[in-house]
Design a protein around this motif. Structure first.
Motif, PDB file in Angstrom:
ATOM      1  N   ILE A 294     -17.403 -26.598 -23.426  1.00 49.05           N
ATOM      2  CA  ILE A 294     -18.152 -25.370 -23.569  1.00 49.05           C
ATOM      3  C   ILE A 294     -17.271 -24.213 -23.094  1.00 49.05           C
ATOM      4  O   ILE A 294     -16.846 -24.187 -21.940  1.00 49.05           O
ATOM      5  N   LYS A 295     -17.006 -23.277 -23.966  1.00 44.03           N
ATOM      6  CA  LYS A 295     -16.125 -22.162 -23.638  1.00 44.03           C
ATOM      7  C   LYS A 295     -16.780 -21.214 -22.632  1.00 44.03           C
ATOM      8  O   LYS A 295     -17.976 -20.934 -22.711  1.00 44.03           O
ATOM      9  N   PHE A 296     -15.976 -20.733 -21.664  1.00 51.08           N
ATOM     10  CA  PHE A 296     -16.455 -19.689 -20.765  1.00 51.08           C
ATOM     11  C   PHE A 296     -16.830 -18.473 -21.606  1.00 51.08           C
ATOM     12  O   PHE A 296     -16.109 -18.115 -22.539  1.00 51.08           O
ATOM     13  N   PRO A 297     -17.949 -17.811 -21.312  1.00 50.01           N
ATOM     14  CA  PRO A 297     -18.448 -16.779 -22.228  1.00 50.01           C
ATOM     15  C   PRO A 297     -17.578 -15.539 -22.350  1.00 50.01           C
ATOM     16  O   PRO A 297     -17.711 -14.784 -23.312  1.00 50.01           O
ATOM     17  N   ARG A 298     -16.675 -15.300 -21.397  1.00 49.18           N
ATOM     18  CA  ARG A 298     -15.805 -14.122 -21.464  1.00 49.18           C
ATOM     19  C   ARG A 298     -14.354 -14.562 -21.434  1.00 49.18           C
ATOM     20  O   ARG A 298     -14.029 -15.648 -20.995  1.00 49.18           O
ATOM     21  N   GLU A 299     -13.462 -13.672 -21.909  1.00 50.56           N
ATOM     22  CA  GLU A 299     -12.073 -14.077 -22.105  1.00 50.56           C
ATOM     23  C   GLU A 299     -11.057 -13.309 -21.263  1.00 50.56           C
ATOM     24  O   GLU A 299      -9.868 -13.573 -21.361  1.00 50.56           O
ATOM     25  N   GLY A 300     -11.453 -12.351 -20.460  1.00 52.96           N
ATOM     26  CA  GLY A 300     -10.489 -11.529 -19.745  1.00 52.96           C
ATOM     27  C   GLY A 300      -9.579 -12.321 -18.828  1.00 52.96           C
ATOM     28  O   GLY A 300     -10.015 -13.235 -18.128  1.00 52.96           O
ATOM     29  N   ALA A 301      -8.285 -11.964 -18.817  1.00 57.28           N
ATOM     30  CA  ALA A 301      -7.305 -12.647 -17.973  1.00 57.28           C
ATOM     31  C   ALA A 301      -7.425 -12.261 -16.508  1.00 57.28           C
ATOM     32  O   ALA A 301      -6.738 -12.817 -15.658  1.00 57.28           O
ATOM     33  N   GLY A 302      -8.310 -11.302 -16.211  1.00 52.44           N
ATOM     34  CA  GLY A 302      -8.508 -10.920 -14.828  1.00 52.44           C
ATOM     35  C   GLY A 302      -9.747 -11.513 -14.198  1.00 52.44           C
ATOM     36  O   GLY A 302     -10.086 -11.179 -13.066  1.00 52.44           O
ATOM     37  N   LEU A 303     -10.422 -12.411 -14.928  1.00 52.42           N
ATOM     38  CA  LEU A 303     -11.684 -12.965 -14.460  1.00 52.42           C
ATOM     39  C   LEU A 303     -11.445 -14.210 -13.600  1.00 52.42           C
ATOM     40  O   LEU A 303     -11.388 -15.333 -14.095  1.00 52.42           O
ATOM     41  N   LEU A 304     -11.317 -14.003 -12.303  1.00 50.55           N
ATOM     42  CA  LEU A 304     -11.097 -15.136 -11.397  1.00 50.55           C
ATOM     43  C   LEU A 304     -12.236 -16.143 -11.460  1.00 50.55           C
ATOM     44  O   LEU A 304     -12.033 -17.351 -11.328  1.00 50.55           O
ATOM     45  N   SER A 305     -13.455 -15.660 -11.654  1.00 49.06           N
ATOM     46  CA  SER A 305     -14.599 -16.565 -11.690  1.00 49.06           C
ATOM     47  C   SER A 305     -14.495 -17.565 -12.832  1.00 49.06           C
ATOM     48  O   SER A 305     -15.096 -18.640 -12.778  1.00 49.06           O
ATOM     49  N   SER A 306     -13.723 -17.231 -13.858  1.00 48.78           N
ATOM     50  CA  SER A 306     -13.565 -18.166 -14.971  1.00 48.78           C
ATOM     51  C   SER A 306     -12.805 -19.417 -14.560  1.00 48.78           C
ATOM     52  O   SER A 306     -12.890 -20.456 -15.224  1.00 48.78           O
ATOM     53  N   LEU A 307     -12.047 -19.335 -13.468  1.00 48.47           N
ATOM     54  CA  LEU A 307     -11.323 -20.510 -12.962  1.00 48.47           C
ATOM     55  C   LEU A 307     -12.180 -21.353 -12.026  1.00 48.47           C
ATOM     56  O   LEU A 307     -11.868 -22.518 -11.789  1.00 48.47           O
ATOM     57  N   THR A 308     -13.234 -20.753 -11.479  1.00 52.59           N
ATOM     58  CA  THR A 308     -14.087 -21.499 -10.556  1.00 52.59           C
ATOM     59  C   THR A 308     -15.351 -22.023 -11.227  1.00 52.59           C
ATOM     60  O   THR A 308     -15.994 -22.932 -10.688  1.00 52.59           O
ATOM     61  N   HIS A 309     -15.695 -21.475 -12.384  1.00 57.95           N
ATOM     62  CA  HIS A 309     -16.899 -21.912 -13.086  1.00 57.95           C
ATOM     63  C   HIS A 309     -16.583 -22.763 -14.304  1.00 57.95           C
ATOM     64  O   HIS A 309     -17.443 -22.966 -15.166  1.00 57.95           O
ATOM     65  N   THR A 310     -15.375 -23.264 -14.381  1.00 52.86           N
ATOM     66  CA  THR A 310     -14.984 -24.152 -15.478  1.00 52.86           C
ATOM     67  C   THR A 310     -14.294 -25.384 -14.912  1.00 52.86           C
ATOM     68  O   THR A 310     -13.931 -25.428 -13.735  1.00 52.86           O
ATOM     69  N   ASP A 311     -14.088 -26.378 -15.761  1.00 56.62           N
ATOM     70  CA  ASP A 311     -13.464 -27.641 -15.346  1.00 56.62           C
ATOM     71  C   ASP A 311     -11.984 -27.708 -15.705  1.00 56.62           C
ATOM     72  O   ASP A 311     -11.253 -28.562 -15.192  1.00 56.62           O
ATOM     73  N   GLY A 312     -11.540 -26.829 -16.611  1.00 56.32           N
ATOM     74  CA  GLY A 312     -10.155 -26.893 -17.041  1.00 56.32           C
ATOM     75  C   GLY A 312      -9.904 -26.021 -18.248  1.00 56.32           C
ATOM     76  O   GLY A 312     -10.654 -25.067 -18.526  1.00 56.32           O
ATOM     77  N   LEU A 313      -8.848 -26.344 -18.981  1.00 52.20           N
ATOM     78  CA  LEU A 313      -8.383 -25.524 -20.093  1.00 52.20           C
ATOM     79  C   LEU A 313      -8.349 -26.333 -21.383  1.00 52.20           C
ATOM     80  O   LEU A 313      -7.831 -27.455 -21.405  1.00 52.20           O
ATOM     81  N   VAL A 314      -8.888 -25.749 -22.449  1.00 53.15           N
ATOM     82  CA  VAL A 314      -8.697 -26.312 -23.783  1.00 53.15           C
ATOM     83  C   VAL A 314      -7.363 -25.786 -24.299  1.00 53.15           C
ATOM     84  O   VAL A 314      -7.125 -24.582 -24.340  1.00 53.15           O
TER      85      VAL A 314
END
Length: 417
Positions: free
Chosen positions: A373-393
């Motif tokens: 499931i893709k994180f809903p936002r794509e900004g490279a400055g979104l630190l929360s995207s690294l803590t609310h996901t399991d990894g990288l596609v």
């Protein structure tokens, strides 16, 4: 310290792919030569400097793999049950004489097989008789339930190869061979710093247009997880002369300098000019998202890798550029993380010719398949995207779009750091 030539990263071609960048690193960087002996208890995560050659076989003697009854296979009747009188008892760590022909030996897991006995019947498969004998079922192959000497590791073989990053399982192998310490490469010395007037230390007074520096603690922690000895050079303001002076100081006694921010081509991005004044810089244009720009160069023999200031871009490029560089400097064998196939539960379009990494978390779908499931936002400055996901596609260069149901490769954060 590793001394690199000023042109060791020179590359005159077009934008580098991720694989080309890793190849350049692995072929141009020289491993540090210093080694040290380290006790097994302190060797976790270190890089083995020389092959560990087995001085003895493992196991060192032929032994029983189960609790049961040992016999000579030649005494077994063909195609029918055999009745054997039990003669003797042998536990792990003990010794026993070989029973007389046609007799069985009560034996326990790990006990050495006496000469002449080559097969063990599991105790749950036999019938104990009232006269002290056992009835052994037919059909068991000769050599069953026996661990031959050297079955695991042969004496004289390379049990652990130089360049191996030591984990608990490798340390167990060394212990099984009787070693108390191993020769490892010394730790890679890395200087880490952030640049920019817009970042301040956490806890310090913060201006209305400033951010707390999150990259440096992230990068330093990732470096330590790679077994590096880290020196923190703090935050350097946007001043070309000041950046150059700090980089020159950081080069003293360090094998690698990792910077965050200031590697673009804007008027206030001073790392490029600073490195060119203190050493040699090859500004990489890597075909990666998030991640561009990434800078690489050499200052007084120390390698420099300049990462983007956006935290997600810094994280991704650390994994795909800095970690292979650390492996090369440490003489370690670098293995590219292998993406695990999962099903996409999102749509996405990307530019062909560029490798992209999409932050995602996993779930089990109704049909039992694993979905990303893709994180809903794509900004490279979104630190929360690294803590609310399991990894990288991971989306390779030849892919231009992803549709729900497509198979994609997924990299767990646990694989990467």
């Amino acid at each position: 310290m590793a001394q690199l030539s000023d042109d060791c990263f020179a590359f005159g071609g077009p934008m580098l792919s991720v694989d080309e960048a890793v190849k350049l690193i692995s072929t141009r960087m020289t491993a540090v030569s210093e080694t040290e002996g380290v006790a097994l208890a302190e060797a976790d995560g270190r890089i083995l400097a020389s092959d560990v050659v087995a001085p003895l076989p493992v196991p060192p003697f032929t032994n029983s793999a189960v609790d049961g009854f040992a016999v000579a296979s030649g005494d077994l009747p063909a195609g029918e049950a055999g009745r054997f009188q039990v003669e003797g008892r042998l536990a792990a760590g003990g010794r026993a004489a070989t029973p007389h022909s046609g007799h069985a030996l009560r034996i326990f897991t790990g006990a050495p097989m006496p000469p002449g006995l080559d097969t063990v019947f599991m105790q749950e498969d036999v019938q104990l008789q009232g006269d002290g004998s056992v009835l052994l079922p037919p059909g068991l192959k000769a050599g069953a339930n026996v661990r031959p000497a050297g079955e695991d590791i042969a004496a004289g073989s390379v049990a652990l190869a130089a360049g191996t990053r030591l984990r608990p399982q490798e340390l167990a192998v060394a212990a099984a061979l009787g070693f108390t310490e191993v020769d490892v490469r010394r730790r890679i010395r890395v200087a880490v710093l952030s640049t920019g007037d817009e970042v301040v230390e956490p806890g310090a007074p913060r201006g209305p247009s400033q951010l707390y520096d999150s990259n440096r603690v992230m990068l330093a922690t990732m470096l330590r997880r790679q077994g590096c000895a880290v020196s923190d050079f703090g935050i350097v303001p946007d001043d070309a002369e000041r950046v150059a002076a700090v980089l020159a100081e950081a080069a003293k006694g360090n094998d690698l300098i990792v910077t965050s921010g200031g590697v673009s081509t804007g008027e206030e991005d001073h790392v490029k000019a600073a490195v060119e004044s203190a050493g040699r810089l090859v500004l990489w244009r890597m075909a990666i998202k998030p991640g561009r720009p990434v800078a690489m160069g050499v200052i007084e023999g120390a390698a420099l890798i300049g990462l983007p200031g956006n935290p997600v871009a810094s994280f991704v490029t650390f994994v795909h550029v800095v970690q292979p560089a650390i492996a090369a400097l440490a003489g370690a064998r670098w293995q590219r993380p292998l993406p695990l196939p999962v099903r996409a539960a999102f749509s996405y379009r990307k530019k062909p010719g560029r490798r992209e990494y999409v932050r995602a978390h996993l779930r089990i779908a109704a049909d039992g398949s694993v979905e990303a499931i893709k994180f809903p936002r794509e900004g490279a400055g979104l630190l929360s995207s690294l803590t609310h996901t399991d990894g990288l596609v991971e989306l390779p260069e030849d892919i231009s779009q992803v549709a729900p149901g497509d198979r994609v490769g997924f990299l767990w954060f646990a694989q990467l750091i």
